[in-house]
Design an enzyme around this catalytic site. Structure first.
Site, PDB file in Angstrom:
ATOM      1  N   VAL A 161       0.866  -1.191   0.000  1.00 35.61           N
ATOM      2  CA  VAL A 161       0.000   0.000   0.000  1.00 35.61           C
ATOM      3  C   VAL A 161       0.898   1.235   0.000  1.00 35.61           C
ATOM      4  CG1 VAL A 161      -1.752   1.306   1.267  1.00 35.61           C
ATOM      5  CG2 VAL A 161      -1.749  -1.184   1.407  1.00 35.61           C
ATOM      6  N   HIS A 162       0.714   2.124  -0.953  1.00 36.60           N
ATOM      7  CA  HIS A 162       1.548   3.327  -0.935  1.00 36.60           C
ATOM      8  C   HIS A 162       0.906   4.546  -1.579  1.00 36.60           C
ATOM      9  CE1 HIS A 162       2.175   2.223  -5.081  1.00 36.60           C
ATOM     10  NE2 HIS A 162       2.763   3.364  -5.299  1.00 36.60           N
ATOM     11  N   ARG A 163      -0.235   4.387  -2.235  1.00 38.09           N
ATOM     12  CA  ARG A 163      -0.850   5.518  -2.961  1.00 38.09           C
ATOM     13  C   ARG A 163      -1.253   6.631  -1.999  1.00 38.09           C
ATOM     14  NH1 ARG A 163      -0.783   5.698  -8.402  1.00 38.09           N
ATOM     15  NH2 ARG A 163       0.150   3.690  -8.858  1.00 38.09           N
ATOM     16  N   ARG A 201       6.998   5.683   1.875  1.00 33.24           N
ATOM     17  CA  ARG A 201       5.944   6.683   2.138  1.00 33.24           C
ATOM     18  C   ARG A 201       4.952   6.161   3.179  1.00 33.24           C
ATOM     19  NH1 ARG A 201       2.566   7.464  -2.784  1.00 33.24           N
ATOM     20  NH2 ARG A 201       3.965   9.094  -3.470  1.00 33.24           N
TER      21      ARG A 201
END
Ligand code: UDP
Length: 385
Positions: A216-218, A252
């Site tokens: 998950v990074h968006r 992130r």
């Protein structure tokens, strides 16, 4: 539209004559087979958008890529700063040593900067993965890909749907080529063999078809505490059922977990830093379920034959959903519920997906794109330098 396969290269490209501009992990992955096809004709320019050992250094090495020219001062800036700083340096580099063609891929700030730099000097521009559209104007990537498609001279569409999106925007038919997606060949080449995969799973303490692999990074899932909490809560719910959850965490996301003090939700999840590409593919190949908001993973799951829950509200890659590999599910209780459903019918689903071909082509996309690039580099483009 150019049909595949194209003829062989009209001439051999001169050494270092094709500038391949990239700046992030997915660009390194998906341009690697094309860079290999281009051989010594390729010269890499890395904008430094993602520039560290875990996100770039080891990918350059592991994918066997040549040392890039590295731009300076770009990483960590807001979007306009990244584009402006990259554009200025690319323009200087192209003025000093003019390439015969410029290649960009996807929808990043590096993609847009490379495209604008080529356009400004009238250098033929190749866009790999043209025609993706989420139709979500809140995504900077959507703006990047639309702008790049409209200046590119060769639009390499991975699927017929991508080509149709380009036609719907009245882009010239002769600029569009249906090539397939280079992800097919990079997955086939980088997937570790069965023995190495068995060793990898043992090292992570998981059994084939017996775990979930998540990424998950968006920004939509990491920029607010509420969004990230919603995703992590569902991963925690899956882990509480006894199915191990492996979570190689993007930098992130790591920073957001710390900022929002959400560590408590990770107690049952096997969190690591980002892993190398072969390791990621090896783990994905045997996962009972993938949970991800990544663009690349939506394509890779179709080559690996694994089910994927896409943690997003929209996707520019509907093919994996249409072919039955993936479902789109926003963060929230629906995610954990659907994961439980899919894990419950896992053997049947895995058998069905193993027999379903990837919608992303036949593994020859990079050969087609290299041949088309060689032809394009001989053609003047209608832009004055
Ligand atoms: N990936 C990887 N290691 C990881 C997580 C992902 O090698 O720990 C790969 C993944 O297989 C895919 C690419 O990184 O090819 C996706 O990158 P990212 O999710 O950053 O970008 P996106 O595909 O969303 O543009």
């Amino acid at each position: 539209m150019t049909t595949c396969p194209p003829p062989p290269p009209a001439r051999t490209l001169a050494p270092a004559s094709v500038a391949v501009v990239l700046g992030t992990r997915p660009e390194l992955v998906k341009l690697a087979p094309l860079i290999h096809e281009l051989g010594d004709a390729a010269r890499l320019v890395h904008t430094g958008q993602h520039w560290d050992e875990t996100m770039s250094g080891r990918f350059l090495r592991d994918l066997g890529l040549p040392r890039p020219q590295l731009l300076t001062g770009v990483g960590g800036r807001p979007r306009a700063g990244q584009i402006a700083l990259s554009l200025g340096q690319l323009d200087a580099a192209f003025a000093e040593d003019r390439p015969a063609a410029v290649v960009v891929q996807g929808d990043t700030n590096a993609t847009l900067a490379g495209a604008l730099a080529a356009n400004a000097r009238g250098i033929p521009l190749v866009h790999v993965e043209a025609g993706l559209r989420s139709f979500d104007r809140a995504m900077p990537e959507e703006h990047n890909r639309v702008m790049v498609d409209h200046v590119a001279d060769l639009l390499c569409a991975a699927t017929t749907g991508n080509a149709a999106n380009l036609r719907a925007e009245s882009l010239d038919e002769e600029r569009i080529a249906l090539t397939g997606n280079t992800v097919v060949e990079v997955v086939r080449r980088q997937l570790p063999d069965a023995d190495a995969r068995a060793a990898l799973l043992a090292a992570h303490g998981v059994a084939p078809d017996g775990y979930v692999l998540a990424t998950v990074h968006r920004p939509e899932n990491t920029d607010t505490a509420g969004a990230l909490r919603a995703v992590l809560t569902e991963l925690d719910r899956i882990a509480r059922t006894g199915t191990p959850v492996l979570f190689p965490m993007h930098p992130r996301t790591r920073a957001a977990v710390e900022r929002f003090a959400l560590d408590g939700l990770l107690a049952r999840i096997a969190v690591t830093g980002p892993v190398g590409y072969a390791e990621f593919l090896g783990l994905a190949r045997h996962a009972a379920l993938l949970v991800s908001d990544s663009g690349g993973v939506q394509e890779e799951c179709t080559v690996l034959g694994r089910p994927l829950l896409v943690v997003r509200r929209s996707t520019e890659r509907p093919e994996a959903v249409e072919a039955g590999f993936a479902a789109l599910v926003p963060p929230g209780p629906g995610l954990g519920d659907l994961a439980a459903d899919w894990l419950a019918d896992s053997p049947e689903r895995l058998a069905r997906l193993a027999a379903t071909p990837s919608p992303y082509g036949d593994g020859l996309a990079s050969a087609r794109i290299a041949a088309l690039t060689a032809r394009l580099s001989e053609r003047p483009v209608p832009v004055a330098a």
